[in-house]
Design a protein around this motif. Structure first.
Motif, PDB file in Angstrom:
ATOM      1  N   MET A   1       0.860  -1.212   0.000  1.00 17.26           N
ATOM      2  CA  MET A   1       0.000   0.000   0.000  1.00 17.26           C
ATOM      3  C   MET A   1       0.888   1.252   0.000  1.00 17.26           C
ATOM      4  O   MET A   1       1.894   1.296   0.699  1.00 17.26           O
ATOM      5  CB  MET A   1      -0.870  -0.020   1.246  1.00 17.26           C
ATOM      6  CG  MET A   1      -1.926   1.043   1.235  1.00 17.26           C
ATOM      7  SD  MET A   1      -2.821   1.086   2.777  1.00 17.26           S
ATOM      8  CE  MET A   1      -3.682  -0.468   2.721  1.00 17.26           C
ATOM      9  N   SER A   2       0.519   2.216  -0.787  1.00 19.90           N
ATOM     10  CA  SER A   2       1.337   3.437  -0.834  1.00 19.90           C
ATOM     11  C   SER A   2       1.251   4.160   0.504  1.00 19.90           C
ATOM     12  O   SER A   2       0.287   3.985   1.247  1.00 19.90           O
ATOM     13  CB  SER A   2       0.849   4.359  -1.950  1.00 19.90           C
ATOM     14  OG  SER A   2      -0.321   5.029  -1.524  1.00 19.90           O
ATOM     15  N   SER A   3       2.289   4.936   0.793  1.00 16.47           N
ATOM     16  CA  SER A   3       2.281   5.636   2.088  1.00 16.47           C
ATOM     17  C   SER A   3       1.127   6.640   2.163  1.00 16.47           C
ATOM     18  O   SER A   3       0.556   6.866   3.221  1.00 16.47           O
ATOM     19  CB  SER A   3       3.620   6.321   2.326  1.00 16.47           C
ATOM     20  OG  SER A   3       3.879   7.180   1.254  1.00 16.47           O
ATOM     21  N   LEU A   4       0.767   7.192   1.034  1.00 21.26           N
ATOM     22  CA  LEU A   4      -0.345   8.159   1.038  1.00 21.26           C
ATOM     23  C   LEU A   4      -1.661   7.461   1.417  1.00 21.26           C
ATOM     24  O   LEU A   4      -2.431   7.954   2.245  1.00 21.26           O
ATOM     25  CB  LEU A   4      -0.473   8.822  -0.338  1.00 21.26           C
ATOM     26  CG  LEU A   4      -1.516   9.929  -0.416  1.00 21.26           C
ATOM     27  CD1 LEU A   4      -1.212  11.047   0.575  1.00 21.26           C
ATOM     28  CD2 LEU A   4      -1.608  10.491  -1.819  1.00 21.26           C
ATOM     29  N   LYS A   6      -1.895   4.780   3.192  1.00 23.61           N
ATOM     30  CA  LYS A   6      -1.776   4.426   4.617  1.00 23.61           C
ATOM     31  C   LYS A   6      -2.199   5.610   5.481  1.00 23.61           C
ATOM     32  O   LYS A   6      -2.964   5.469   6.427  1.00 23.61           O
ATOM     33  CB  LYS A   6      -0.326   4.036   4.924  1.00 23.61           C
ATOM     34  CG  LYS A   6      -0.172   2.573   5.268  1.00 23.61           C
ATOM     35  CD  LYS A   6       1.234   2.328   5.722  1.00 23.61           C
ATOM     36  CE  LYS A   6       1.771   1.079   5.008  1.00 23.61           C
ATOM     37  NZ  LYS A   6       3.225   1.007   5.017  1.00 23.61           N
ATOM     38  N   ILE A   7      -1.666   6.754   5.121  1.00 22.18           N
ATOM     39  CA  ILE A   7      -1.998   7.979   5.886  1.00 22.18           C
ATOM     40  C   ILE A   7      -3.502   8.208   5.858  1.00 22.18           C
ATOM     41  O   ILE A   7      -4.132   8.476   6.858  1.00 22.18           O
ATOM     42  CB  ILE A   7      -1.236   9.207   5.323  1.00 22.18           C
ATOM     43  CG1 ILE A   7       0.250   9.068   5.636  1.00 22.18           C
ATOM     44  CG2 ILE A   7      -1.770  10.514   5.909  1.00 22.18           C
ATOM     45  CD1 ILE A   7       1.127  10.076   4.934  1.00 22.18           C
ATOM     46  N   LYS A   8      -4.065   8.040   4.677  1.00 25.21           N
ATOM     47  CA  LYS A   8      -5.512   8.260   4.523  1.00 25.21           C
ATOM     48  C   LYS A   8      -6.308   7.300   5.388  1.00 25.21           C
ATOM     49  O   LYS A   8      -7.339   7.656   5.955  1.00 25.21           O
ATOM     50  CB  LYS A   8      -5.909   8.124   3.056  1.00 25.21           C
ATOM     51  CG  LYS A   8      -5.679   9.386   2.264  1.00 25.21           C
ATOM     52  CD  LYS A   8      -6.343   9.300   0.915  1.00 25.21           C
ATOM     53  CE  LYS A   8      -6.245  10.617   0.180  1.00 25.21           C
ATOM     54  NZ  LYS A   8      -6.664  10.478  -1.202  1.00 25.21           N
ATOM     55  N   ARG A   9      -5.841   6.059   5.458  1.00 25.87           N
ATOM     56  CA  ARG A   9      -6.570   5.061   6.248  1.00 25.87           C
ATOM     57  C   ARG A   9      -6.414   5.311   7.741  1.00 25.87           C
ATOM     58  O   ARG A   9      -7.339   5.084   8.522  1.00 25.87           O
ATOM     59  CB  ARG A   9      -6.063   3.657   5.915  1.00 25.87           C
ATOM     60  CG  ARG A   9      -6.694   3.132   4.624  1.00 25.87           C
ATOM     61  CD  ARG A   9      -6.326   1.721   4.363  1.00 25.87           C
ATOM     62  NE  ARG A   9      -6.699   0.848   5.497  1.00 25.87           N
ATOM     63  CZ  ARG A   9      -6.389  -0.437   5.550  1.00 25.87           C
ATOM     64  NH1 ARG A   9      -5.698  -0.990   4.603  1.00 25.87           N
ATOM     65  NH2 ARG A   9      -6.769  -1.159   6.575  1.00 25.87           N
ATOM     66  N   THR A  11      -5.516   8.236   9.326  1.00 31.19           N
ATOM     67  CA  THR A  11      -5.957   9.536   9.861  1.00 31.19           C
ATOM     68  C   THR A  11      -7.361   9.866   9.335  1.00 31.19           C
ATOM     69  O   THR A  11      -7.667   9.618   8.178  1.00 31.19           O
ATOM     70  CB  THR A  11      -5.029  10.682   9.389  1.00 31.19           C
ATOM     71  OG1 THR A  11      -4.623  10.397   8.090  1.00 31.19           O
ATOM     72  CG2 THR A  11      -3.906  10.948  10.325  1.00 31.19           C
TER      73      THR A  11
END
Ligand SMILES: N[C@@H](CCC(=O)N[C@@H](CS)C(=O)NCC(=O)O)C(=O)O
Ligand code: FES
Length: 145
Positions: A1-4, A6-9, A11
């Protein structure tokens, strides 16, 4: 999974809530028109201006007010599209001309003509503290008798 992703999930980014732009501009517009309507004892929204009306309906209102020698402020809705639509929404009346006396919507051409013919316009003006020239003339003639 892209880091972006991950962040979305991870936060929950709070959403900014803006009031609808239309609701905001309607409110501002209503305030502006309210000021115009209340700026003089008699205010007319028309097509063209009293010296050169650009529609027969507006011309009729100008002629009526002229007969009563009423001073008024006028606004040319053809010069301002937002005024043309705004005044209809403000008074909930679909057409122009529109006449306001002491901030109250009185009517358009048909109503003004009717009120002129049955004498009601003299009464409405009188209540607003404005004496129609037609009344002055009638009183002068009565005195001469
Ligand atoms: N019956 C109307 C006549 C006025 C009228 O029909 N006005 C139309 C044509 S000038 C109007 O304002 N239409 C909408 C517009 O032009 O924005 C009255 O008594 O005032
Ligand atoms: S501008 Fe056409 S009827 Fe008033």
């Amino acid at each position: 999974m892209s880091s972006l992703l991950k962040i979305k999930r991870l936060t929950r980014i709070p959403q900014l809530v803006f009031p609808s732009v239309r609701a905001y501009s309607d409110e501002v517009h209503k305030e502006i028109i309210d000021k115009f309507v209340k700026n003089a004892p008699v205010v007319v929204f028309m097509k063209g201006n009293p010296e050169a009306p650009k529609c027969g309906f507006s011309n009729a209102v100008v002629q009526i007010l002229r007969m009563h020698e009423v001073a008024y402020e006028s606004h040319d809705v053809l010069a301002d599209e937002s005024m043309r639509q705004g005044i209809k929404e403000y008074s909930n009346w679909p057409t122009v001309p529109q006449v306001f006396i002491k901030g109250e919507f009185v009517g358009g051409c048909d109503i003004m003509l009717q009120m002129h013919q049955d004498g009601e316009l003299i009464n409405v003006l009188q209540k607003a503290g404005i004496q129609s020239a037609l009344l002055t003339k009638a009183m002068d003639e009565e005195e001469k008798k």
